[in-house]
Write a protein that holds these residues in place. Sequence first.
Motif, mmCIF file in Angstrom:
data_model
loop_
_atom_site.group_PDB
_atom_site.id
_atom_site.type_symbol
_atom_site.label_atom_id
_atom_site.label_comp_id
_atom_site.label_asym_id
_atom_site.label_seq_id
_atom_site.Cartn_x
_atom_site.Cartn_y
_atom_site.Cartn_z
ATOM 1 N N ARG A 41 -13.899 -43.890 -74.004
ATOM 2 C CA ARG A 41 -14.973 -44.363 -75.149
ATOM 3 C C ARG A 41 -14.847 -45.928 -74.914
ATOM 4 N NH1 ARG A 41 -14.268 -41.538 -80.647
ATOM 5 N NH2 ARG A 41 -16.471 -41.820 -80.614
ATOM 6 N N THR A 44 -15.013 -49.511 -79.630
ATOM 7 C CA THR A 44 -15.790 -49.240 -80.824
ATOM 8 C C THR A 44 -16.065 -50.222 -81.777
ATOM 9 O OG1 THR A 44 -14.074 -47.188 -80.862
ATOM 10 C CG2 THR A 44 -15.296 -47.556 -82.813
ATOM 11 N N HIS A 54 -19.645 -46.497 -90.488
ATOM 12 C CA HIS A 54 -19.015 -45.294 -89.855
ATOM 13 C C HIS A 54 -19.695 -44.190 -90.087
ATOM 14 C CE1 HIS A 54 -15.085 -42.708 -89.168
ATOM 15 N NE2 HIS A 54 -16.017 -42.505 -88.215
ATOM 16 N N TYR A 63 -19.447 -42.214 -85.037
ATOM 17 C CA TYR A 63 -19.648 -43.551 -84.162
ATOM 18 C C TYR A 63 -19.422 -44.608 -85.266
ATOM 19 C CZ TYR A 63 -24.530 -43.763 -85.263
ATOM 20 O OH TYR A 63 -25.972 -43.765 -86.028
ATOM 21 N N TYR A 64 -19.472 -45.944 -84.723
ATOM 22 C CA TYR A 64 -19.281 -46.782 -85.594
ATOM 23 C C TYR A 64 -20.526 -48.015 -85.132
ATOM 24 C CZ TYR A 64 -14.463 -45.868 -87.000
ATOM 25 O OH TYR A 64 -13.524 -45.420 -87.635
#
Length: 108
Positions: A41, A44, A54, A63-64
């Motif tokens: 990933r 973030t 969020h 996801y953020y």
Amino acid sequence: MGYGIPFRGAFSAYISKEALMRIPALAILTIATVLTAAPVRAQTYDPAYPVCLHVYQPWGAHYYDCSYTSLPQCNASASGRAAMCVINPYFAGVEEPRAGYRRHRRVY
């Protein structure tokens, strides 16, 4: 002189049997490594903003979105969605100048 030819033939047959045994073993090892590896990933949180949204998606992913400067601004975006606002734990903050640093003008 006569010993080199039969030995070379037996040696090449040994190599090919060994290679035939190693190829499937390496293929199985490669497939197992690829299938068990965790997905990578990207970062973030964006350290430039103090508040993150969020967002939860229907298929289980999330996801953020760290592009908010305040909780009320983020809450307005989260309203009516499967989302919640969180404080960015990696917010860099505004760097204040050091208290002891003073710039003096040179006098000649």
